[in-house]
Design a protein around this motif. Structure first.
Motif, PDB file in Angstrom:
ATOM      1  N   ASN A 127      -6.721  -7.933  -7.120  1.00 58.91           N
ATOM      2  CA  ASN A 127      -7.075  -7.104  -8.116  1.00 58.91           C
ATOM      3  C   ASN A 127      -8.137  -6.180  -7.486  1.00 58.91           C
ATOM      4  N   SER A 128      -7.772  -5.429  -6.544  1.00 55.69           N
ATOM      5  CA  SER A 128      -8.945  -4.410  -5.839  1.00 55.69           C
ATOM      6  C   SER A 128      -8.320  -3.417  -5.297  1.00 55.69           C
ATOM      7  N   LEU A 129      -9.159  -2.515  -5.002  1.00 57.19           N
ATOM      8  CA  LEU A 129      -8.734  -1.152  -4.669  1.00 57.19           C
ATOM      9  C   LEU A 129      -9.551  -0.828  -3.128  1.00 57.19           C
ATOM     10  N   VAL A 130      -8.570  -0.820  -2.171  1.00 54.24           N
ATOM     11  CA  VAL A 130      -8.975  -0.666  -0.698  1.00 54.24           C
ATOM     12  C   VAL A 130      -8.335   0.691  -0.226  1.00 54.24           C
ATOM     13  N   MET A 131      -8.998   1.728   0.426  1.00 54.85           N
ATOM     14  CA  MET A 131      -8.781   2.891   0.727  1.00 54.85           C
ATOM     15  C   MET A 131      -9.621   3.304   1.870  1.00 54.85           C
ATOM     16  N   SER A 132      -8.806   3.429   2.961  1.00 52.44           N
ATOM     17  CA  SER A 132      -9.511   4.041   4.162  1.00 52.44           C
ATOM     18  C   SER A 132      -8.901   5.464   4.578  1.00 52.44           C
ATOM     19  N   HIS A 133     -10.020   6.446   4.584  1.00 55.49           N
ATOM     20  CA  HIS A 133      -9.387   7.843   5.369  1.00 55.49           C
ATOM     21  C   HIS A 133      -9.911   7.861   6.756  1.00 55.49           C
ATOM     22  N   HIS A 134     -10.530   6.659   7.072  1.00 58.47           N
ATOM     23  CA  HIS A 134     -11.087   6.950   8.856  1.00 58.47           C
ATOM     24  C   HIS A 134     -11.080   5.538   9.228  1.00 58.47           C
ATOM     25  N   GLY A 135     -10.460   5.195  10.253  1.00 58.17           N
ATOM     26  CA  GLY A 135     -10.339   3.931  11.042  1.00 58.17           C
ATOM     27  C   GLY A 135      -9.853   2.796  10.209  1.00 58.17           C
ATOM     28  N   HIS A 136      -9.799   1.522  10.672  1.00 54.02           N
ATOM     29  CA  HIS A 136      -9.139   0.418  10.005  1.00 54.02           C
ATOM     30  C   HIS A 136     -10.012  -0.299   9.239  1.00 54.02           C
ATOM     31  N   LEU A 137      -9.615  -0.635   8.013  1.00 54.90           N
ATOM     32  CA  LEU A 137     -10.509  -1.150   7.100  1.00 54.90           C
ATOM     33  C   LEU A 137      -9.912  -2.690   6.867  1.00 54.90           C
ATOM     34  N   ALA A 193     -18.956   7.644   5.575  1.00 63.75           N
ATOM     35  CA  ALA A 193     -19.611   6.766   4.344  1.00 63.75           C
ATOM     36  C   ALA A 193     -18.757   5.715   4.001  1.00 63.75           C
ATOM     37  N   VAL A 194     -18.895   4.617   3.627  1.00 58.80           N
ATOM     38  CA  VAL A 194     -18.337   3.484   2.828  1.00 58.80           C
ATOM     39  C   VAL A 194     -18.930   3.134   1.587  1.00 58.80           C
ATOM     40  N   TYR A 195     -18.037   3.098   0.411  1.00 59.95           N
ATOM     41  CA  TYR A 195     -18.734   2.348  -0.837  1.00 59.95           C
ATOM     42  C   TYR A 195     -18.056   1.040  -1.129  1.00 59.95           C
ATOM     43  N   VAL A 196     -18.965   0.252  -1.574  1.00 61.05           N
ATOM     44  CA  VAL A 196     -18.259  -1.178  -2.054  1.00 61.05           C
ATOM     45  C   VAL A 196     -18.869  -1.521  -3.257  1.00 61.05           C
ATOM     46  N   GLY A 197     -18.099  -1.820  -4.343  1.00 59.27           N
ATOM     47  CA  GLY A 197     -18.680  -1.934  -5.669  1.00 59.27           C
ATOM     48  C   GLY A 197     -17.575  -2.613  -6.592  1.00 59.27           C
ATOM     49  N   ARG A 198     -18.101  -3.217  -7.359  1.00 60.60           N
ATOM     50  CA  ARG A 198     -17.106  -3.879  -8.375  1.00 60.60           C
ATOM     51  C   ARG A 198     -16.325  -2.808  -9.304  1.00 60.60           C
ATOM     52  N   LEU A 199     -14.931  -3.107  -9.427  1.00 57.01           N
ATOM     53  CA  LEU A 199     -14.089  -2.234 -10.262  1.00 57.01           C
ATOM     54  C   LEU A 199     -14.475  -1.912 -11.639  1.00 57.01           C
ATOM     55  N   ASN A 201       0.375  -1.577  -7.247  1.00 58.80           N
ATOM     56  CA  ASN A 201      -0.095  -2.887  -7.013  1.00 58.80           C
ATOM     57  C   ASN A 201       0.876  -3.669  -6.040  1.00 58.80           C
ATOM     58  N   ASP A 202       0.339  -4.418  -5.090  1.00 58.32           N
ATOM     59  CA  ASP A 202       1.098  -5.410  -4.517  1.00 58.32           C
ATOM     60  C   ASP A 202       1.166  -6.784  -5.199  1.00 58.32           C
ATOM     61  N   GLU A 203       1.580  -7.794  -4.775  1.00 59.61           N
ATOM     62  CA  GLU A 203       1.823  -9.115  -5.430  1.00 59.61           C
ATOM     63  C   GLU A 203       0.600  -9.528  -5.960  1.00 59.61           C
ATOM     64  N   ASP A 204      -0.567  -9.189  -5.308  1.00 57.38           N
ATOM     65  CA  ASP A 204      -2.129  -9.788  -5.539  1.00 57.38           C
ATOM     66  C   ASP A 204      -2.881  -8.731  -6.631  1.00 57.38           C
ATOM     67  N   GLY A 205      -2.270  -7.769  -6.954  1.00 61.33           N
ATOM     68  CA  GLY A 205      -2.912  -6.759  -7.904  1.00 61.33           C
ATOM     69  C   GLY A 205      -3.768  -5.924  -7.314  1.00 61.33           C
ATOM     70  N   ASN A 206      -3.473  -6.024  -5.837  1.00 59.45           N
ATOM     71  CA  ASN A 206      -4.171  -4.855  -4.796  1.00 59.45           C
ATOM     72  C   ASN A 206      -3.520  -3.556  -4.835  1.00 59.45           C
ATOM     73  N   VAL A 207      -4.367  -2.493  -4.668  1.00 62.42           N
ATOM     74  CA  VAL A 207      -3.946  -1.305  -4.524  1.00 62.42           C
ATOM     75  C   VAL A 207      -4.383  -0.711  -3.067  1.00 62.42           C
ATOM     76  N   VAL A 208      -3.716  -0.231  -2.081  1.00 59.85           N
ATOM     77  CA  VAL A 208      -4.185  -0.183  -0.873  1.00 59.85           C
ATOM     78  C   VAL A 208      -3.634   1.168  -0.271  1.00 59.85           C
ATOM     79  N   GLU A 209      -4.620   2.051   0.306  1.00 57.43           N
ATOM     80  CA  GLU A 209      -4.045   3.121   0.936  1.00 57.43           C
ATOM     81  C   GLU A 209      -4.665   3.480   2.265  1.00 57.43           C
ATOM     82  N   GLY A 210      -4.066   3.901   3.326  1.00 56.62           N
ATOM     83  CA  GLY A 210      -4.404   4.199   4.534  1.00 56.62           C
ATOM     84  C   GLY A 210      -4.359   2.804   5.451  1.00 56.62           C
ATOM     85  N   ASN A 211      -5.278   2.863   6.474  1.00 56.40           N
ATOM     86  CA  ASN A 211      -5.185   2.036   7.557  1.00 56.40           C
ATOM     87  C   ASN A 211      -6.023   0.826   7.082  1.00 56.40           C
TER      88      ASN A 211
END
Length: 475
Positions: free
Chosen positions: A305-315, A331-337, A287-297
């Protein structure tokens, strides 16, 4: 010297819970979620200890066989066997077939550890101590499961109520509990003595065989016959279809563990997750200082407190809280954790519609024994693909009835056969393959070969391939 454990890794799956990164043809164990290795590769790494383990046995299916072989090759891990299930029959037949195969490879007194290929585990000193206790307990004639010390009132796992302590340090199993609702989970956590059911096991073959004969003889009979009638195909062992299909479709828990009087559990206070939902990926990530987990661009702003991952392009994500945003190639999925356990229902909804069903089955990138290809662009009577061929590998000698192809070399060196002519292509050079012409692509070099393939014709399906010679035994 203590007899080494034979690891048996279960590598099947439907690829629904971590959509859109996982799909039916490439479930979560074969994709990179956290770090630079897949979950399957991390599982291989945990058993790559010659002092403790024999070479692993993999149980998988036809669709995943080359993914298994290639990812093991990347890790430099030699496999004792890759067993291919002809039909899905749940974990009891898979374990029984693996046991029969292990008896032939390592002797009928072997001790086997059943591992899932899609779990994330920190293999520290505590974990290794649990393995030692489980091994000693299995050697004493118990059927051993690993119970994870609960971190919270989880409703996505089954539970095990532990009983008296055994001489080995394991505990007798009082009972197994199905996945509870929130209230029941909180009650069990408050009461103590309950553990998450990890789905990992340790068995001695003699005791496992005895228990199968007592509680699930039809499973053992079908699996044993399927191994006896199995055929060798390259580096794979194909179980006999009819024999294996005759087995009851049942889990190892229902077939044996919930019936036996010899079940034991090793309480395991380890870092473990089955990564069965996007919120579990978030919990395990950094987690970063805001509780986010980020992977990719990825760029995040005013997001917590969010999960943001990209395997294609910049998100880019702004102004979100408790959200999963996952971008795959198509495809892109957006939903509540906190609703991540519902992704499977969404996938069923997508699969039921013809316009979106393919999004649940395949990735734009498909893997083959020689490398693979990515679908770049599709149109009326044409499509564009990126081919990647591993060093020293070659495609089958083949032809197509309904399409012609243009190949452009963009990286590496290609050896191209068109009819009776063999030529070498280097970067920025191209070749044309007429419709119906026999052809082949090979990589004679030491680096990955990348080609752009432009197909044109009246039909562009993958089944329009007539293989004339194929070193991988495909027809």
């Amino acid at each position: 010297m203590t007899k080494r454990i034979v690891p048996v890794i279960m590598a099947g799956g439907k690829g629904t819970r971590l959509w859109p990164l996982s799909r039916a043809t490439a479930p979560k164990q074969f994709i990179q979620l956290i770090g630079d290795k897949t979950l399957f590769q991390n599982t291989l790494a945990r058993v790559a200890d010659p002092d403790r383990y024999e070479a692993p046995v993999i149980v998988t299916n036809e669709e995943f066989r080359f993914l298994v072989a290639e990812q093991a090759r990347e890790m430099g891990v030699k496999l004792a066997a890759v067993i291919l299930e002809p039909v899905a029959r749940n974990t009891a037949p898979a374990v029984a077939a693996a046991a029969a195969a292990v008896a032939g490879l390592f002797g009928d007194d072997a001790i086997i550890q059943i591992l899932a290929s899609d779990h994330e585990i920190v293999a520290d000193a505590t974990y290794l101590d649990c393995i030692r206790i489980a091994r000693d307990t299995a050697a004493a004639g118990k059927l051993v499961t690993f119970g994870i010390t609960p971190a919270h009132a989880e409703t996505g796992y089954g539970y095990i109520e532990s009983g008296d302590t055994l001489p080995s340090g394991a505990h007798a199993v009082k009972r197994f509990v199905e996945k509870p609702n929130k209230e029941k989970a909180e009650q069990m956590l408050a009461a103590g003595g309950y553990l998450w059911n990890s789905g990992m096991f340790m068995f001695s073959l003699p005791q496992l065989t005895k228990e199968f004969q007592a509680y699930a003889p039809a499973v053992m009979e079908a699996a044993t016959l399927a191994v006896e009638k199995a055929v060798r195909d390259l580096d794979f062992t194909r179980l006999d279809h009819d024999a294996f299909a005759a087995s009851p479709d049942i889990s190892i828990d229902y077939a044996i563990m919930e019936k036996t009087k010899n079940a034991a559990v090793v309480p395991s206070p380890i870092v473990w997750s089955d990564l069965g939902s996007w919120d579990s990926v978030w919990k395990l990530g950094k987690n970063d200082e805001d509780g986010n987990v980020v992977e990719g661009n990825v760029t995040v702003m005013n997001t917590r407190n969010s999960l943001v991952m990209s395997h294609h392009g910049h998100l880019a994500v702004q102004g979100m809280d408790n959200i999963a945003v996952i971008a795959s190639e198509d495809a892109v999925y957006v939903g509540r954790l906190d609703e991540a356990q519902e992704v499977g229902k969404l996938v069923k909804h997508l699969a039921a519609k013809s316009a979106t069903s393919n999004l649940t089955q395949t990735h734009p990138t498909s893997y083959r024994p020689w490398g693979g290809y990515t679908s770049v662009l599709n149109g009326d009577r044409f499509q564009v693909k990126r081919l990647f061929v591993l060093p020293g590998k070659k495609l089958s000698l083949q032809k197509h009835h309904h399409r012609s192809e243009h190949w452009i070399c963009v990286k590496g060196t290609a050896e191209v056969t068109v009819g009776d002519k063999v030529q070498t292509l280097r970067e920025n050079e191209s070749v044309y393959i007429p419709q119906g012409e026999v052809h082949r692509l090979a990589n004679p070099g030491k680096i990955l070969l990348e080609m752009i393939e432009v197909q044109t014709g009246s039909y562009l399906g993958e089944d329009d391939i007539i293989r004339i010679v194929d070193e991988f035994g495909r027809s």
